[in-house]
Design an enzyme around this catalytic site. Structure first.
Site, PDB file in Angstrom:
ATOM      1  N   HIS A   1       0.595   9.574  -1.307  1.00  0.00           N
ATOM      2  CA  HIS A   1      -0.673   9.749  -2.035  1.00  0.00           C
ATOM      3  C   HIS A   1      -1.852   9.482  -1.122  1.00  0.00           C
ATOM      4  O   HIS A   1      -1.771   8.681  -0.187  1.00  0.00           O
ATOM      5  CB  HIS A   1      -0.727   8.844  -3.270  1.00  0.00           C
TER       6      HIS A   1
ATOM      7  N   HIS B   1      -5.823   8.277  -1.211  1.00  0.00           N
ATOM      8  CA  HIS B   1      -6.892   7.665  -2.002  1.00  0.00           C
ATOM      9  C   HIS B   1      -8.214   8.312  -1.597  1.00  0.00           C
ATOM     10  O   HIS B   1      -8.528   8.377  -0.395  1.00  0.00           O
ATOM     11  CB  HIS B   1      -7.046   6.173  -1.664  1.00  0.00           C
TER      12      HIS B   1
HETATM   13  P1  5GP Z   1      -0.880   2.097  -2.350  1.00  0.00           P
HETATM   14  O1  5GP Z   1      -1.120   0.668  -1.952  1.00  0.00           O
HETATM   15  O2  5GP Z   1       0.580   2.413  -2.558  1.00  0.00           O
HETATM   16  O3  5GP Z   1      -1.569   3.057  -1.428  1.00  0.00           O
HETATM   17  O4  5GP Z   1      -1.632   2.259  -3.732  1.00  0.00           O
HETATM   18  C1  5GP Z   1      -1.059   2.598  -4.936  1.00  0.00           C
HETATM   19  C2  5GP Z   1      -2.190   2.844  -5.902  1.00  0.00           C
HETATM   20  O5  5GP Z   1      -1.642   3.337  -7.116  1.00  0.00           O
HETATM   21  C3  5GP Z   1      -3.002   1.602  -6.250  1.00  0.00           C
HETATM   22  O6  5GP Z   1      -4.370   1.827  -5.943  1.00  0.00           O
HETATM   23  C4  5GP Z   1      -2.785   1.414  -7.743  1.00  0.00           C
HETATM   24  O7  5GP Z   1      -3.934   0.975  -8.404  1.00  0.00           O
HETATM   25  C5  5GP Z   1      -2.369   2.805  -8.191  1.00  0.00           C
HETATM   26  N1  5GP Z   1      -1.479   2.802  -9.335  1.00  0.00           N
HETATM   27  C6  5GP Z   1      -0.341   2.064  -9.466  1.00  0.00           C
HETATM   28  N2  5GP Z   1       0.248   2.349 -10.650  1.00  0.00           N
HETATM   29  C7  5GP Z   1      -0.511   3.279 -11.254  1.00  0.00           C
HETATM   30  C8  5GP Z   1      -0.415   3.969 -12.517  1.00  0.00           C
HETATM   31  O8  5GP Z   1       0.507   3.775 -13.309  1.00  0.00           O
HETATM   32  N3  5GP Z   1      -1.397   4.851 -12.799  1.00  0.00           N
HETATM   33  C9  5GP Z   1      -2.435   5.114 -11.950  1.00  0.00           C
HETATM   34  N4  5GP Z   1      -3.343   6.012 -12.334  1.00  0.00           N
HETATM   35  N5  5GP Z   1      -2.561   4.482 -10.761  1.00  0.00           N
HETATM   36  C10 5GP Z   1      -1.615   3.577 -10.423  1.00  0.00           C
END
Ligand code: 5GP
Ligand code: ZN
Length: 142
Positions: free
Chosen positions: A103, A105
């Site tokens: 993903h 951001h």
């Molecule tokens: P990472 O640290 O893996 O780059 O970030 C994962 C992101 O996914 C985090 O910013 C977190 O807030 C988001 N996230 C985790 N679970 C969910 C969810 O169920 N729905 C949405 N919309 N975002 C999520």
């Protein structure tokens, strides 16, 4: 379907099993609002097919996701009048990736108004011999 996919939160969002606030989608990619926004409008863009990291994603999904990022970024610029947009993309638990589905951001930013701690690092000059040695090692592996 592999177990890791069945348990993957973002795969479940793609399948509509978990609700998400959708912002954009096309055949290969989906953009939705992050539920823990680092700033107003924080959006995640993902491939619809499960893949974990930058080194695993297919070229087609990579292109689709980043073209979707550009569309969303243009939408953010217009709708939110964001002066800047920070792009963050983490790969692997060692890099703080929490959701193991690729993903990107997209975080609308206005540096004067908000601070993202992760982006404030001190610039310290490196050892040029080490920099060159590591660059050569990476080049040779490509
Ligand atoms: P990472 O640290 O893996 O780059 O970030 C994962 C992101 O996914 C985090 O910013 C977190 O807030 C988001 N996230 C985790 N679970 C969910 C969810 O169920 N729905 C949405 N919309 N975002 C999520
Ligand atoms: Zn997944």
């Amino acid at each position: 379907m592999a177990d890791e996919q069945k348990e993957c939160i973002f795969c479940q969002i793609v399948e509509g099993k978990i609700p998400a606030i959708k912002i954009y989608e096309d055949e290969r990619s989906l953009a939705f609002a992050d539920i823990n926004p680092l700033a107003d409008g924080h959006t995640l863009v993902i491939p619809k097919t499960h893949t974990e990291t930058l080194w695993e994603i297919t070229p087609g999904d990579l292109a689709a996701v980043h073209q979707a990022c550009q569309k969303v970024a243009r939408g953010m610029k217009e709708a939110l009048k964001a002066p800047g947009i920070t792009v963050i993309q983490l790969n692997g638990a060692a890099a703080n990736q929490v959701v193991m589905h690729y993903h990107v951001h997209l975080v609308p930013r206005d540096r004067g108004k908000d601070k993202l701690k992760v982006l404030e690092w001190e610039a310290k000059p490196g050892n040029m011999r080490t920099i060159e040695k590591l660059a050569k090692k990476i080049t040779e592996a490509i």
